[in-house]
Design an enzyme around this catalytic site. Structure first.
Site, PDB file in Angstrom:
ATOM      1  N   ASN A 265       0.803  -1.239   0.000  1.00 25.91           N
ATOM      2  CA  ASN A 265       0.000   0.000   0.000  1.00 25.91           C
ATOM      3  C   ASN A 265       0.827   1.277   0.000  1.00 25.91           C
ATOM      4  OD1 ASN A 265      -2.629  -1.314   0.046  1.00 25.91           O
ATOM      5  ND2 ASN A 265      -2.032  -1.981   2.087  1.00 25.91           N
TER       6      ASN A 265
ATOM      7  N   ARG B 147      -3.416   7.960  -0.345  1.00 19.69           N
ATOM      8  CA  ARG B 147      -3.899   7.071   0.713  1.00 19.69           C
ATOM      9  C   ARG B 147      -3.949   7.826   2.048  1.00 19.69           C
ATOM     10  NH1 ARG B 147       0.102   2.670   3.574  1.00 19.69           N
ATOM     11  NH2 ARG B 147      -1.536   1.667   4.770  1.00 19.69           N
TER      12      ARG B 147
ATOM     13  N   TYR C  16      -0.788   9.821   6.341  1.00 16.68           N
ATOM     14  CA  TYR C  16       0.495   9.569   5.669  1.00 16.68           C
ATOM     15  C   TYR C  16       1.034  10.767   4.890  1.00 16.68           C
ATOM     16  CZ  TYR C  16      -0.672   4.758   6.827  1.00 16.68           C
ATOM     17  OH  TYR C  16      -0.981   3.618   7.514  1.00 16.68           O
TER      18      TYR C  16
ATOM     19  N   ASN D 198      10.166  -0.300   5.240  1.00 18.72           N
ATOM     20  CA  ASN D 198       8.849  -0.033   5.821  1.00 18.72           C
ATOM     21  C   ASN D 198       7.972  -1.206   5.375  1.00 18.72           C
ATOM     22  OD1 ASN D 198       6.310   0.725   6.547  1.00 18.72           O
ATOM     23  ND2 ASN D 198       6.470   2.830   5.802  1.00 18.72           N
TER      24      ASN D 198
ATOM     25  N   ALA E 241       1.714  -2.995   6.670  1.00 20.62           N
ATOM     26  CA  ALA E 241       0.955  -3.811   7.622  1.00 20.62           C
ATOM     27  C   ALA E 241       1.644  -5.141   7.944  1.00 20.62           C
ATOM     28  CB  ALA E 241      -0.453  -4.063   7.087  1.00 20.62           C
TER      29      ALA E 241
ATOM     30  N   GLU F 204      14.015  -0.149  10.480  1.00 18.87           N
ATOM     31  CA  GLU F 204      12.582  -0.139  10.166  1.00 18.87           C
ATOM     32  C   GLU F 204      12.053   1.291  10.275  1.00 18.87           C
ATOM     33  OE1 GLU F 204      10.305  -3.330  11.934  1.00 18.87           O
ATOM     34  OE2 GLU F 204       8.735  -1.918  12.497  1.00 18.87           O
TER      35      GLU F 204
ATOM     36  N   HIS G 254       8.511   3.821   9.935  1.00 15.95           N
ATOM     37  CA  HIS G 254       7.069   4.025   9.754  1.00 15.95           C
ATOM     38  C   HIS G 254       6.797   5.511   9.616  1.00 15.95           C
ATOM     39  CE1 HIS G 254       6.310  -0.129  10.381  1.00 15.95           C
ATOM     40  NE2 HIS G 254       7.111  -0.093  11.421  1.00 15.95           N
TER      41      HIS G 254
ATOM     42  N   ARG H  85      -1.981   5.128  17.161  1.00 18.69           N
ATOM     43  CA  ARG H  85      -3.037   4.625  16.277  1.00 18.69           C
ATOM     44  C   ARG H  85      -3.672   3.372  16.880  1.00 18.69           C
ATOM     45  NH1 ARG H  85      -1.012   4.277  10.352  1.00 18.69           N
ATOM     46  NH2 ARG H  85      -3.265   4.166  10.015  1.00 18.69           N
TER      47      ARG H  85
HETATM   48  C1  DQA Z   1       2.946   2.142   8.177  1.00 18.43           C
HETATM   49  C2  DQA Z   1       2.101   1.813   9.408  1.00 18.43           C
HETATM   50  C3  DQA Z   1       1.389   0.486   9.240  1.00 18.43           C
HETATM   51  O1  DQA Z   1       0.595   0.212  10.372  1.00 18.43           O
HETATM   52  C4  DQA Z   1       0.507   0.532   8.024  1.00 18.43           C
HETATM   53  O2  DQA Z   1      -0.110  -0.726   7.821  1.00 18.43           O
HETATM   54  C5  DQA Z   1       1.204   0.971   6.801  1.00 18.43           C
HETATM   55  C6  DQA Z   1       2.140   2.089   6.912  1.00 18.43           C
HETATM   56  C7  DQA Z   1       3.577   3.550   8.284  1.00 18.43           C
HETATM   57  O3  DQA Z   1       4.488   3.814   7.491  1.00 18.43           O
HETATM   58  O4  DQA Z   1       3.161   4.369   9.090  1.00 18.43           O
HETATM   59  O5  DQA Z   1       0.951   0.495   5.703  1.00 18.43           O
HETATM   60  O6  DQA Z   1       4.004   1.207   8.094  1.00 18.43           O
END
Ligand code: DQA
Length: 145
Positions: free
Chosen positions: A11, A18, A23, A74, A77, A98, A100, A107
């Site tokens: 995604n 999105r 985001y 990243n 999910a 990692e 995000h 959240r």
């Molecule tokens: C994410 C946070 C995840 O929970 C979510 O499913 C994403 C994006 C972020 O970059 O904040 O797809 O990894």
């Protein structure tokens, strides 16, 4: 020249359209262009990839062990439930950070756990797309470790 692989998971190709309140309005192309500018400034090579498929991401992680000096990932999910991606990260020796974009901790509860973070060198959360640049700079500091 040091080489870093930036992996975006499911995604994240939808960035910009999105849930912009979560985001932001920058798309994946802008994110990757910023990273290429950083690569030029720092004199490193950065390759950016994105997939919505778990197995593809796992293959990239395996391949990076031989071909890159570090990974910024990243996992989207998959972060919250992919033991397969976690095991792939645990199977390689190059450092993995990692990232995000959103602050997952403020959240939904299911986003509070990362099954992948415990096998990474560290995690950057909630700093929007700037987190990727910080992750690359942090990997550069890992020289000689
Ligand atoms: C994410 C946070 C995840 O929970 C979510 O499913 C994403 C994006 C972020 O970059 O904040 O797809 O990894």
């Amino acid at each position: 020249m040091r080489k870093f692989l930036v992996i975006n998971g499911p995604n994240l190709n939808r960035l910009g359209v999105r849930e912009p309140a979560v985001y932001g309005r920058e798309n994946l192309k802008t994110l990757e262009r910023n990273l290429q500018q950083l690569a030029e400034q720092q004199g490193v090579h950065i390759e950016c990839v994105q997939s919505n498929h778990e197995g593809v991401i796992i293959d990239w992680i395996h391949g990076a062990d031989e071909n890159f000096d570090g990974i910024v990932i990243n996992p989207g999910a998959f972060t919250h439930y992919s033991y397969a991606i976690r095991d792939a990260i645990a199977s390689i020796s190059v450092p993995v950070l990692e990232v995000h974009i959103s602050n997952v901790h403020k959240r939904e509860a299911f986003r509070h756990e990362s099954v992948t973070a415990p096998v990474t060198a560290g995690q950057i959360v909630g700093l929007d797309i700037y987190g990727y640049e910080l992750a690359i700079l942090a990997l550069l500091q890992k020289k000689g470790e």
